[in-house]
Design an enzyme around this catalytic site. Structure first.
Site, short mmCIF file in Angstrom:
data_model
loop_
_atom_site.label_atom_id
_atom_site.label_comp_id
_atom_site.label_asym_id
_atom_site.label_seq_id
_atom_site.Cartn_x
_atom_site.Cartn_y
_atom_site.Cartn_z
N HIS A 1 -7.55 -0.70 5.19
CA HIS A 1 -6.56 0.19 5.78
C HIS A 1 -6.28 1.36 4.84
O HIS A 1 -6.26 2.52 5.24
CB HIS A 1 -5.29 -0.63 6.05
CG HIS A 1 -4.14 0.15 6.61
ND1 HIS A 1 -4.13 0.64 7.89
CD2 HIS A 1 -2.94 0.49 6.06
CE1 HIS A 1 -2.97 1.26 8.11
NE2 HIS A 1 -2.24 1.19 7.01
N HIS B 1 0.85 -1.20 0.00
CA HIS B 1 0.00 0.00 0.00
C HIS B 1 0.88 1.24 0.00
O HIS B 1 2.09 1.15 0.14
CB HIS B 1 -1.00 -0.01 1.16
CG HIS B 1 -0.41 0.07 2.54
ND1 HIS B 1 0.41 -0.91 3.06
CD2 HIS B 1 -0.52 1.01 3.52
CE1 HIS B 1 0.77 -0.57 4.29
NE2 HIS B 1 0.23 0.58 4.59
N HIS C 1 4.35 -4.71 10.60
CA HIS C 1 4.83 -4.12 11.86
C HIS C 1 4.93 -5.16 12.97
O HIS C 1 4.19 -6.15 12.97
CB HIS C 1 3.88 -3.02 12.36
CG HIS C 1 3.81 -1.81 11.49
ND1 HIS C 1 4.61 -0.70 11.70
CD2 HIS C 1 3.06 -1.53 10.40
CE1 HIS C 1 4.34 0.21 10.77
NE2 HIS C 1 3.39 -0.27 9.97
N ASP D 1 -0.31 -3.86 6.13
CA ASP D 1 -0.96 -3.35 7.34
C ASP D 1 -2.43 -3.74 7.40
O ASP D 1 -3.26 -3.03 7.97
CB ASP D 1 -0.86 -1.82 7.40
CG ASP D 1 0.54 -1.34 7.74
OD1 ASP D 1 1.42 -2.19 7.98
OD2 ASP D 1 0.75 -0.11 7.77
N HIS E 1 1.32 3.96 1.91
CA HIS E 1 1.86 4.70 3.07
C HIS E 1 3.38 4.82 3.01
O HIS E 1 4.07 3.85 2.70
CB HIS E 1 1.43 4.02 4.38
CG HIS E 1 -0.01 4.30 4.75
ND1 HIS E 1 -0.72 3.52 5.64
CD2 HIS E 1 -0.83 5.29 4.34
CE1 HIS E 1 -1.95 4.03 5.75
NE2 HIS E 1 -2.04 5.08 4.98
N ASP F 1 5.67 4.75 5.13
CA ASP F 1 6.48 3.80 5.90
C ASP F 1 6.46 2.40 5.25
O ASP F 1 6.95 1.43 5.84
CB ASP F 1 6.06 3.73 7.37
CG ASP F 1 4.67 3.20 7.57
OD1 ASP F 1 3.78 3.52 6.76
OD2 ASP F 1 4.45 2.45 8.54
N HIS F 2 5.94 2.32 4.03
CA HIS F 2 6.02 1.08 3.24
C HIS F 2 6.62 1.31 1.85
O HIS F 2 6.93 0.36 1.15
CB HIS F 2 4.63 0.44 3.11
CG HIS F 2 4.11 -0.03 4.43
ND1 HIS F 2 4.06 -1.36 4.79
CD2 HIS F 2 3.67 0.67 5.51
CE1 HIS F 2 3.60 -1.46 6.03
NE2 HIS F 2 3.35 -0.24 6.48
ZN LIG Z 1 -0.12 1.60 6.58
#
Ligand SMILES: [Zn+2]
Length: 240
Positions: free
Chosen positions: A113, A56, A170, A132, A58, A60-61
């Site tokens: 998400h 996805h 995570h 996530d 985001h 942090d990915h």
């Molecule tokens: Zn995420």
């Protein structure tokens, strides 16, 4: 030869998963929040990154996408997400596939998400990368989708073979488990699992991968009997 899996820690609690096929010498990096840990971890193993897969948009990915591509010339595959992953070479969705060497990675659409979130399922390797959406004893927050979307995503993921190893985005297992004990207090499987999780975290070790079988037994979101129950648990967890 079997696929090898390693991981690089990133940011506070992100996992960057590294997948290596010794036969083709391909290496896939899943959800690189940052480039440096992925490049260092693969270099230390003598692996060269040939692909990035994103679950996805985001940051942090995907934050490491551009620098990894600049360093290695790798190809980047991920979901449409309304164009919010500008570094993609190939957009994939439900029914399509990626591949590492001879292993196929089927793409599952599991929006909730984020609106375009996908998972990669490698049936021959019995592995799934769920970003996530599915966590050990948890699920992702509903930023762009509804509880009904997450309920549908859980149905799709729980239908994978029970032995499938699940690699999540995570290290949230201990906090998720503390809520799971409250949500599902009669469930002895959660109590037993938390003993192992607490011991692993005490030693600073990863609690992942999990498996579909273990999530079926202990995940209060996968085990929610209705959309309403999932929604109530999601709201309770957000406030927990
Ligand atoms: Zn995420």
């Amino acid at each position: 030869m079997a696929l090898e899996v390693a991981w690089a820690p990133a940011l506070r609690d992100n996992y960057i998963w590294l997948l290596h096929d010794p036969e083709s010498e391909e290496t896939v990096v899943v959800d690189p929040s940052e480039a440096a840990p992925a490049l260092a971890a693969t270099e230390a193993r003598g692996w060269t990154i040939t692909q990035v897969w994103n679950t996805h948009w985001h940051p942090d990915h995907t934050g490491g996408n551009a620098a990894i591509k600049a360093a290695t010339g790798c190809a980047i595959t991920g979901p449409a997400e309304s164009g919010r992953i500008p570094t993609l070479d190939r957009v994939v969705g439900e029914g399509e596939a990626a591949a590492i060497g001879g292993y196929e990675a089927r793409v599952l659409d599991i929006p909730a998400h984020t609106s375009g979130h996908i998972a990669f399922h490698l049936p021959e390797a019995a592995m799934a990368f769920t970003g996530d959406t599915l966590f050990a004893m948890g699920c992702g927050r509903l930023f762009e989708g509804s509880a009904a979307d997450m309920f549908a995503a859980m149905r799709k993921l729980e239908a994978l073979p029970p032995e499938t190893r699940v690699y999540c985005g995570h290290e949230y297992t201990q906090a998720n488990g503390r809520y799971a004990l409250v949500a599902d207090p009669e469930n002895q499987a959660i109590v037993e699992r938390m003993r192992e999780v607490d011991a692993l975290r005490e030693r600073g070790e990863a609690t992942l991968p999990t498996t579909i079988a273990l999530e079926r037994a202990t995940n209060p979101f996968m085990r929610a009997a209705s959309v309403e129950e999932l929604a109530a648990r999601r709201a309770a967890k957000d406030a927990f």
